[in-house]
Enzyme design. Structure first.
Site, short mmCIF file in Angstrom:
data_model
loop_
_atom_site.label_atom_id
_atom_site.label_comp_id
_atom_site.label_asym_id
_atom_site.label_seq_id
_atom_site.Cartn_x
_atom_site.Cartn_y
_atom_site.Cartn_z
N HIS A 138 49.73 -21.84 75.26
CA HIS A 138 50.22 -20.58 74.72
C HIS A 138 51.04 -19.85 75.78
CE1 HIS A 138 47.89 -20.11 70.85
NE2 HIS A 138 47.55 -21.29 71.32
N LYS A 545 45.07 -9.55 64.26
CA LYS A 545 46.40 -9.01 63.95
C LYS A 545 46.48 -8.60 62.48
CE LYS A 545 51.23 -10.48 64.04
NZ LYS A 545 51.40 -11.03 62.69
#
EC number: 4.1.1.31
Length: 879
Positions: A138, A545
């Site tokens: 990531h 999120k």
């Protein structure tokens, strides 16, 4: 600063002094004076001196484009050096002697004995211990590999300087080396000139294994054995592997078009080449050491009558490993192979069996001390890493599989698979999975997207069983998503069972996970192939999120709890795979606390968790640091299984249901409900500029033309971290607690804080986040970068933040954040002096760039990238 941290303070001061000398030599004393003036003004500004703050702002706003880069670099590099010193502090001999952690394995074993937990139960639980860490690429590791090597060497110098018996000459030599390394770092460009490819990322992952984990794993096993022998009089079996590694690097193609089937094939070969090279180095040492002449009759009968029987066995292995390294090297260089595959090692057992025979023979001949040396370390590495170095996970989004099957069904005249009802999809998939005939037409030419999916499955089919650990389906929503992948694997020629892992990511998908798995377990074909074992991945990033931290945390907890209960009822052995990030907004928390906050029985089959981005460096980047991390993981898993957390009371559940709903509504009312939120977000943070930073190989958006909903969780968190509002980590959470307290639930909530690890960990995480926020800096971003008509939104969010901080302080009955962890509070205060100028510089740089977007100044762009990486270093957990 407490006396026990005096070594840390001295190291930080020393490194800072050497950095200052480097800057003076490289840039001149005028620049160093400017930097020092900014530092003093920042310190005084933090102390509440308004005149110093005004002067600081004036100084930073008038720096020339020419001088802005060395100023930004100075503060960024100091924060990196502070991180090195803090990381070293955790493994410093003086620190370890002074601070005995109650979270360590040693402390846990003593506690278990004190609570009369039967030794047999402890030993059997240790035998089942499994920590599987999954390295991912990531894009949060902003530090270049060129600098990482220098930082590791700085750490080694600090370790050597700690010895009390150094001569003056030795001490001077080490300090000179430190100055050289700091100078090398200063004269190295900290910003990559181009994005890394997936293969570059794989090389970084391999380097972590080679430089740290290769040594750390046998070291941890030795440490575990010492604790077991001391407390229970037993040793961990050589056959067991308490730590294992998998990787997404080169296998995770979700949203990354640059990870192709060919990429995966190349990374798998690179891994095997490096594994053979590392084992060859071990075997060469063994070949020199094992000059022993005595062996058992069984050993002699199996391997021949030789004067130095062990050396003969090891030399044979060395010859095969030399050819193995050469074989994979030729493939990587695209050269025609000159080596017969019969002459190389392809299976772990080929390496394990002769070495284990050596180990057994040495033991039986009274040479246990020799057997338990380098030979045992090598055996541990075979069990942990094997000839594939690490297992590889494959990950792809569910919609890509649906599109591929739709293309197939349309071609063969069955209609559009994607439009079918779920029951019809399942019926079709089960029928095809049970059929002996192939589904794919012989002369069919698929689209490039579908061809890539099928080619990836063919790469899997070409690997020996066990090299690919699992196939993960991101955004999994239905049972057919799992069955679809099984069918595609079957059609590609995969003849062994490969675990297919649904990843439940959004709030709705987490809530539906039990129903989806129930449907799967009721499919006869499916139960027949899984051998009563199932892995399920819990997504932390996208759920937070989607719904905010509090609602996501509760959905994750309930999903795990329901899946544990379902699998126990169905007789299925469940492994939960945790997709955590480094930040609170992506499920991050101190490892020990996070694991003890899991639902009861959720860790009984071990832990599988992602280690992401910069957290790999902080937790696993040095052998001794990695051993500490393994120790914390192991103690938490064993404690969770032997001293399980309490089942939450119904009154606690009721409160959490209420907090989940209200926090989600508050979060979504801002992020989704306010039409001004997206333009505010894009102007108040460097979100758009972040896309220019060449971090990972994966694009920052799933859909380049989409809004916040298409933005990946990592840049979403990263952007808010930069302007110090850190919105995703707290929005809705404390406000919902405040509402519940106002309804008369304070006593119950305080009880939850005291007695429920799940809830107390969330409160602790919020407190940590709040201690890193800064409302004045956030407002400064708004006043200089945001249109006036949007200021109201930032003001409203800052007012919420201040009210939320008061709520958390009222629960902890403290006047200051982090008062129970004063060292962390001091560390943050120290960093703020160096991070604040970077934040203020960033605002000035963003303003300059946005004023002239058509003709950006390269120096200003470069300086902006430096502030982004520097703030990331100051905040530590960036993504």
């Amino acid at each position: 600063m407490p006396q026990k941290y005096s070594t840390l303070k001295n190291n930080i001061n020393m490194l800072g002094h050497f950095l200052g000398e480097t800057i003076s030599d490289a840039q001149g004393s005028d620049i160093l004076d400017l930097i020092e003036n900014i530092r003093v003004l920042s310190r005084d500004s933090r102390s509440g001196d308004e005149k110093a703050r005004e002067k600081l702002l004036d100084t930073l706003s008038t720096i020339s484009n020419e001088n802005i880069i060395p100023v930004a670099r100075a503060f960024s590099q100091f924060l990196n050096l502070t991180n090195i010193a803090e990381q070293y502090q955790t493994i410093s001999r003086k620190h370890i002697d002074q601070v005995a952690s109650d979270r360590s394995l040693e402390a846990l074993f003593e506690r278990l004995k004190a609570q009369n937990v039967p030794a047999e139960k402890v030993i059997s639980t240790v035998e089942k211990l499994l920590i599987e860490l999954v390295l991912t690429a990531h894009p949060t590791e902003v530090t270049r590999r060129s600098l990482l090597h220098k930082y590791v060497e700085i750490n080694r110098c600090l370790s050597r300087l700690e010895h009390d018996d150094l001569t003056q000459s030795e001490s001077t030599k080490l300090k000179r080396r430190l100055m050289q390394l700091i100078a090398l770092a200063w004269h190295t460009n900290e910003i990559r000139t181009q994005r890394p490819t997936p293969v570059d990322e794989a090389k970084w992952g391999i380097a972590v294994i080679e430089n740290s984990l290769w040594k750390a794993v046998p070291d941890f096993c030795r440490q575990l054995n010492l604790h077991l022998e001391k407390n229970f009089g037993v040793q961990h079996s050589v056959n067991l592997a308490p730590v294992k590694f998998s990787s997404w690097i080169g296998g995770d193609r979700d949203g990354n078009p640059f990870v192709t089937a060919e990429t995966t094939r190349q990374v798998l070969i690179m891994n095997r080449w490096k594994a053979a090279e590392l084992f060859l180095a071990d075997i060469q040492v063994l070949s020199e050491e094992l000059s022993v002449v005595h062996c058992t009759e069984e050993f002699r009968a199996k391997y021949g009558d030789h004067l130095e029987p062990y050396r003969v066995v090891v030399k044979n292995l060395r010859a095969k490993l030399v050819k193995t390294v050469a074989y994979y090297g030729e493939i990587l260089e695209n050269k025609p192979s000159t080596i017969n595959t019969n002459d190389i090692l392809t299976d772990d057992q080929q390496l394990w069996e002769p070495l284990y025979d050596c180990y057994q023979s040495l033991h039986q001949c009274g040479m246990r001390i020799i057997a338990n040396g380098i030979l045992l370390d090598c055996l541990r590495r075979i069990r942990c890493f094997g000839l594939s170095l690490s297992h590889l996970d494959i990950r792809q989004e569910s919609l890509r599989h649906t599109k591929a099957l739709s293309e197939i069904t349309r071609y063969i005249g069955l209609g559009d698979y994607s439009q079918w009802m779920e029951d019809d999809k399942q019926a079709f998939l089960i029928r095809e999975l049970s059929s002996r005939r192939p589904l794919l037409p012989r002369n069919w030419t698929p689209s490039l997207e579908t061809q890539e999916i099928l080619e990836t499955c063919r790469v899997i089919a070409q690997q020996p069983e066990g090299v690919i650990s699992c196939y993960i389906i991101s955004m999994a929503r239905t049972a057919s998503d799992v069955l679809a992948v099984h069918l595609l694997l079957k059609e590609a020629g995969v003849t062994y069972y490969l675990p297919v892992v649904p990843l439940f990511e959004t709030l709705d998908d987490l809530n539906a996970s039990k129903e989806v798995m129930t449907q799967l377990f009721n499919v006869g074909w499916y139960r027949g192939v899984i051998n009563n074992k199932q892995m399920v991945m819990i997504g932390y990033s996208d759920s937070a999120k989607d719904a905010g931290m509090m609602a996501a945390s509760w959905a994750q907890y309930r999903a795990q709890e329901q899946l544990v209960n379902l699998c126990e009822k169905m007789g299925v052995e469940l492994t939960l795979f945790h997709g955590r990030g480094g930040t609170i907004g992506r499920g991050g928390a101190p490892a020990h606390a996070a694991l003890l906050s899991q639902p009861p029985r959720s860790l009984k089959n071990g832990l599988r968790v992602t280690e992401q981005g910069e957290m790999i460096r902080f937790k696993l980047g040095l052998p001794a640091v990695a051993v500490n991390s393994f120790d914390l993981y192991a103690s938490a898993i064993l404690e969770a299984n032997l001293l399980p957390p309490p089942e939450p009371k119904e009154s606690w559940r009721a409160i959490m249901n209420e907090l989940s709903d209200s926090s989600c509504n508050i979060y979504r009312s801002v992020v989704r409900g306010d039409k001004d939120f997206v333009p505010y977000f894009r102007s108040a943070t460097p979100e758009q500029e972040l896309s220019k930073l060449p971090l990972g190989s994966r694009p920052s958006k799933r859909n380049p033309n989409g809004g916040v909903e298409s933005l990946r969780a990592i840049p979403w968190i990263f952007a808010w971290m930069q302007n110090r509002l850190m919105l995703p980590a707290w929005l809705g959470a404390s406000a919902s607690i405040r509402q519940s307290i106002e309804k008369g639930n304070k006593e119950t909530i305080e009880e939850m804080c005291k007695n429920w690890p799940f809830f107390s960990t969330r409160i602790g995480m919020l407190e940590m986040v709040f201690s890193k926020t800064d409302t004045w800096l956030s407002e400064h971003y708004d006043l200089n970068l945001v249109k006036k008509e949007l200021w109201y939104l930032g003001q409203s969010l800052r007012e919420q933040l201040q009210a939320d901080i008061k709520t958390i302080l009222s629960l902890s009955h403290e006047d200051e954040l982090m008062s129970d962890l004063p060292w962390i509070a001091e560390s943050i205060a120290l960093r703020n002096i160096y991070t604040d100028p970077l934040n203020l510089l960033q605002v000035e740089l963003l303003r300059r760039l946005r004023e002239n977007p058509e003709n950006p100044n390269p120096d200003v762009e470069q300086a902006l990238m430096i502030t982004i990486t520097g703030i990331a270093a100051g905040m530590r957990n960036t993504g």
